[in-house]
Scaffold this motif. Sequence first.
Motif, short mmCIF file in Angstrom:
data_model
loop_
_atom_site.label_atom_id
_atom_site.label_comp_id
_atom_site.label_asym_id
_atom_site.label_seq_id
_atom_site.Cartn_x
_atom_site.Cartn_y
_atom_site.Cartn_z
N GLN A 12 0.87 -1.35 0.04
CA GLN A 12 -0.01 0.01 0.12
C GLN A 12 0.77 1.22 -0.15
O GLN A 12 0.49 2.27 -0.42
CB GLN A 12 -0.83 0.03 1.36
N ALA A 13 2.04 1.35 0.62
CA ALA A 13 2.85 2.60 0.56
C ALA A 13 3.44 2.80 -0.76
O ALA A 13 4.19 3.91 -0.93
CB ALA A 13 4.01 2.18 1.59
N VAL A 14 3.58 2.09 -1.73
CA VAL A 14 4.19 2.11 -3.05
C VAL A 14 3.09 3.07 -3.97
O VAL A 14 2.03 2.73 -4.09
CB VAL A 14 4.48 0.68 -3.72
N ASP A 15 3.81 4.09 -4.48
CA ASP A 15 2.86 4.68 -5.57
C ASP A 15 3.22 3.98 -7.04
O ASP A 15 4.16 4.18 -7.63
CB ASP A 15 3.58 6.13 -5.78
N TRP A 16 2.20 3.09 -7.25
CA TRP A 16 2.32 2.05 -8.54
C TRP A 16 2.06 2.90 -9.77
O TRP A 16 2.26 2.25 -10.59
CB TRP A 16 1.19 0.96 -8.37
N SER A 17 1.68 4.29 -9.70
CA SER A 17 1.39 4.83 -11.00
C SER A 17 2.72 5.52 -11.48
O SER A 17 2.75 6.09 -12.63
CB SER A 17 0.39 5.99 -10.83
N PHE A 148 -2.77 -11.86 -17.10
CA PHE A 148 -3.15 -12.55 -16.05
C PHE A 148 -2.94 -11.66 -14.65
O PHE A 148 -3.65 -11.32 -13.92
CB PHE A 148 -2.62 -13.77 -15.50
N ILE A 149 -1.77 -10.97 -14.70
CA ILE A 149 -1.41 -9.81 -13.71
C ILE A 149 -2.42 -8.83 -13.95
O ILE A 149 -2.52 -8.25 -12.91
CB ILE A 149 0.04 -9.58 -14.05
N LYS A 150 -2.65 -8.36 -15.30
CA LYS A 150 -3.40 -7.21 -15.02
C LYS A 150 -4.80 -7.38 -14.56
O LYS A 150 -5.45 -6.52 -14.32
CB LYS A 150 -3.79 -6.90 -16.94
N CYS A 151 -5.37 -8.65 -14.79
CA CYS A 151 -6.69 -8.96 -14.13
C CYS A 151 -6.56 -8.93 -12.60
O CYS A 151 -7.30 -8.62 -11.80
CB CYS A 151 -7.25 -10.34 -14.58
N ARG A 152 -5.46 -9.62 -12.23
CA ARG A 152 -5.23 -9.74 -10.73
C ARG A 152 -4.84 -8.41 -10.20
O ARG A 152 -5.31 -8.17 -8.81
CB ARG A 152 -4.15 -10.65 -10.43
N TYR A 153 -4.12 -7.50 -10.84
CA TYR A 153 -3.61 -6.47 -10.12
C TYR A 153 -3.92 -5.23 -11.28
O TYR A 153 -2.98 -4.64 -11.97
CB TYR A 153 -2.18 -6.38 -10.10
N SER A 154 -5.01 -4.52 -11.05
CA SER A 154 -5.85 -3.88 -12.20
C SER A 154 -5.06 -2.58 -12.06
O SER A 154 -5.43 -1.56 -12.97
CB SER A 154 -7.17 -3.85 -11.99
N HIS A 155 -4.40 -1.93 -11.06
CA HIS A 155 -3.89 -0.47 -10.68
C HIS A 155 -2.69 -0.50 -11.70
O HIS A 155 -2.43 0.48 -11.70
CB HIS A 155 -3.80 -0.44 -9.22
#
Length: 165
Positions: A12-17, A148-155
């Motif tokens: 949660q602490a990571v800015d994934w954008s 698969f990763i896109k479906c699981r981690y949509s952010h």
Amino acid sequence: MNVVIEKKHILQAVDWSRFSFEEWCRQLGAWINGDNETMVRIVKTMPTKRITQKQREQLLAMYMNDENLKDRLCVRRKGTCCELDSNEARAIQRLFLDIQLIEDEILQEWISSVWSHHVLGNSLRDIAASCEIPVNQVRQDLKCGLAFIKCRYSHFSFETFNKTT
């Protein structure tokens, strides 16, 4: 319990954008390549095609003892300058480890292709040669793994799925 809480805080602490998923992988590869102790920990846990702990340790020993071996991350045409801190690197590695826990042989082959190409920087041709499969199969495995990763981690944003006109 503390491990679960710590895991959630790191993720949660990571800015994934900041980066696309593929760039996060390249950044992880650069981070791994910069520190041998880190490399030891990561290689032991990276997605593989079902090898034993003893085989992993033998591969790592061969890798570290070979003075003539040039890591592809060192000699790639387009270098990646590591911009990750340790928490960000652990967070992206954590995503791979979570996926690795899924007991599906085909999925693990897809994720292994994603790891090999995007993190370790191997070319599609090199992956195909090492797995003795056609390059188009590697390309398809990459797309399936990323889907698969896109479906699981949509952010995450994905370079692979961005439309270009």
